[in-house]
Scaffold this motif. Structure first.
Motif, short mmCIF file in Angstrom:
data_model
loop_
_atom_site.label_atom_id
_atom_site.label_comp_id
_atom_site.label_asym_id
_atom_site.label_seq_id
_atom_site.Cartn_x
_atom_site.Cartn_y
_atom_site.Cartn_z
N GLU A 1 11.33 38.01 2.74
CA GLU A 1 11.01 38.79 1.10
C GLU A 1 9.52 38.93 1.22
N HIS A 2 8.67 38.48 2.14
CA HIS A 2 7.31 38.58 1.99
C HIS A 2 6.77 40.09 2.38
N ILE A 3 7.83 41.00 3.36
CA ILE A 3 7.64 42.03 3.75
C ILE A 3 7.29 43.09 2.32
N ARG A 4 6.09 43.52 2.59
CA ARG A 4 5.68 44.70 1.42
C ARG A 4 5.99 43.99 -0.06
N SER A 5 5.77 42.81 -0.06
CA SER A 5 6.23 42.08 -1.41
C SER A 5 4.87 42.37 -2.18
N VAL A 6 3.71 42.68 -1.73
CA VAL A 6 2.62 43.08 -2.69
C VAL A 6 2.92 44.69 -2.93
N SER A 7 3.73 44.75 -3.92
CA SER A 7 3.97 46.38 -4.29
C SER A 7 3.66 46.72 -5.56
N ALA A 8 3.97 47.94 -6.02
CA ALA A 8 3.34 48.55 -7.31
C ALA A 8 3.58 47.45 -8.48
N GLU A 9 4.99 46.94 -8.25
CA GLU A 9 5.25 45.91 -9.45
C GLU A 9 4.43 44.76 -9.70
N VAL A 10 3.83 44.32 -8.59
CA VAL A 10 2.62 43.39 -8.61
C VAL A 10 1.33 43.68 -8.93
N LEU A 11 1.25 44.78 -8.15
CA LEU A 11 -0.18 45.28 -8.06
C LEU A 11 -0.66 45.79 -9.52
N SER A 12 0.32 46.51 -10.19
CA SER A 12 0.16 46.86 -11.47
C SER A 12 -0.46 45.86 -12.44
N HIS A 13 -0.32 44.76 -12.13
CA HIS A 13 -0.75 43.72 -13.02
C HIS A 13 -2.38 43.14 -12.65
N LEU A 14 -2.72 43.75 -11.44
CA LEU A 14 -4.07 43.31 -11.22
C LEU A 14 -5.19 43.91 -12.28
N MET B 1 -5.37 51.38 -6.56
CA MET B 1 -6.97 51.64 -6.41
C MET B 1 -7.41 52.87 -6.87
N GLU B 2 -6.40 53.97 -7.04
CA GLU B 2 -6.88 55.27 -7.53
C GLU B 2 -6.73 54.94 -9.08
N GLU B 3 -5.89 54.22 -9.84
CA GLU B 3 -5.85 54.20 -11.17
C GLU B 3 -6.91 53.40 -11.46
N LYS B 4 -7.08 52.29 -10.89
CA LYS B 4 -8.23 51.07 -11.29
C LYS B 4 -9.45 51.00 -10.34
N PRO B 5 -10.72 51.93 -10.83
CA PRO B 5 -11.53 52.20 -9.96
C PRO B 5 -12.40 51.03 -9.63
N GLY B 6 -12.30 50.05 -10.37
CA GLY B 6 -12.93 48.64 -10.02
C GLY B 6 -12.27 47.68 -8.97
N ILE B 7 -10.98 48.01 -8.50
CA ILE B 7 -10.30 47.13 -7.59
C ILE B 7 -11.01 47.29 -6.30
N LYS B 8 -11.03 46.14 -5.40
CA LYS B 8 -11.64 46.22 -4.03
C LYS B 8 -10.58 45.72 -3.21
N TYR B 9 -10.49 45.99 -2.15
CA TYR B 9 -9.49 45.23 -1.16
C TYR B 9 -10.27 44.89 0.29
N MET B 10 -10.26 43.75 0.44
CA MET B 10 -11.17 43.10 1.53
C MET B 10 -10.01 42.61 2.61
N SER B 11 -9.96 43.08 3.71
CA SER B 11 -9.18 42.49 4.54
C SER B 11 -9.34 42.23 6.03
N ASP B 12 -8.55 41.31 6.60
CA ASP B 12 -8.85 40.86 7.97
C ASP B 12 -7.98 41.72 8.98
N LEU B 13 -7.19 42.64 8.39
CA LEU B 13 -6.32 43.43 9.05
C LEU B 13 -6.46 44.89 8.65
#
Ligand code: 3PG
Length: 306
Positions: free
Chosen positions: A200-213, A237-249
């Protein structure tokens, strides 16, 4: 004499290799080392003659597992075993294990480091923010998340978690459990992802969840790129210009990030979370001992394809 292979595209620190070889020497096993290989054929050749293998993110797919005609056990020195085809291993009567928790502190420290780097505007000199007083949301509550919690709490952060399976463990240490993933993302200034690339974790960070950031929040991913729905993240990230994504992948859509989001992301050049001498020692030695205990005592603790 039993033969054991260490197959690591990304090698362990030399000190770890040295200590691992001592364990096998004592057990009377022969150690074969395949490091920094670039061709799959090298792995196929190396695996043909061994009874055991220690790997990291090295891909043990059906072809590799079939080529390991004498292979009885594969130990992933680390946590995530999404790189091993468990069905093919089981079909070949090969035991697969991981070494849970052994590299967790290293990954946790990187997660905190990435969060700070994001908060400090990539160390560009632009005024940034501080960890103290901010809310950190832990998406998942395994070994890495628990280490992140320990560090974050010491930094004076408020920490909340979303977990389905470790609610008791969270409550036991007074950690507030969010009622849903959406709730966690909505309340956090920084979200740190700590779930495996499975089910269930695969692509679980989707629009549904991200829209709440919240706009201005930081998403830290030291787990796997597969847990993120990348097109949805780009849109968010296009919609909310203050969001940053920091990743080891590094995401598949790296080019799109470069074009659209300068100054708003960072990807380690090579997956570096577990790349410390300490983590290599902990996970590597645990893997070696698990192999010896499996052959000498029939111990199958940490088997993941039971
Ligand atoms: C893990 O799953 O243990 C970590 O992602 C580390 O992976 P690595 O051993 O490939 O660095």
């Amino acid at each position: 004499m039993r033969k054991v292979l260490i197959a690591t595209e990304k090698p362990f620190a030399p000190v770890a290799v040295k200590k691992i070889s001592k364990i096998f020497e004592k057990a009377g096993y022969e150690l074969q080392l395949l490091e920094r290989y670039t061709e799959k054929q090298e792995l196929l050749d190396a695996v043909a003659d061994v009874e055991a293998a220690i790997i990291r993110s090295d891909k043990f797919d059906e072809e590799v597992l079939n080529a390991g005609k004498k292979l009885k056990i594969v130990v992933r020195a680390g946590a995530g075993y999404d790189n091993v085809d468990l069905d093919a291993a089981t079909a070949n009567n090969i035991v697969v294990m991981n070494t849970p928790g052994q590299n967790a502190n290293a990954v946790a420290e990187l997660a905190i480091g990435l969060a700070i780097m994001g908060l400090r505007e990539m160390y560009s000199g632009k005024p940034g923010g501080e960890m103290r007083g901010r809310t950190l949301g832990l998406h998942g509550f395994g070994y890495v998340a628990r280490n992140v919690f320990r560090i974050a709490r010491a930094m004076g952060m408020k920490v909340i978690v979303y977990t389905r399976y470790s609610k008791g463990a969270a409550a036991a240490i007074g950690l507030k459990v969010a009622k849903s993933l959406e709730d966690l993302y909505e309340k956090s200034d920084i979200v740190s992802i700590h779930v495996p690339a499975r089910g269930e974790h695969i692509r679980s960070v989707s629009a549904e969840v991200l829209s709440h950031l919240k706009d201005g929040s930081i998403l830290v991913n030291t787990a796997r790129k597969e847990v993120i729905n990348e097109p949805d993240l780009v849109k968010c990230m296009e919609e909310k210009p203050g969001i940053k994504y920091m990743s080891d992948l590094t995401p598949d859509s790296e080019a799109e990030f470069e074009e659209k989001f300068p100054g708003r992301f960072f990807f380690t050049p090579k997956k570096a979370g577990a790349q410390t001498a300490e983590a290599n020692l902990n996970a590597g030695l645990a893997a070696a001992q698990q192999i010896v205990d499996f052959f000498e005592k029939g111990d199958n603790t940490h088997q993941v394809n039971k």
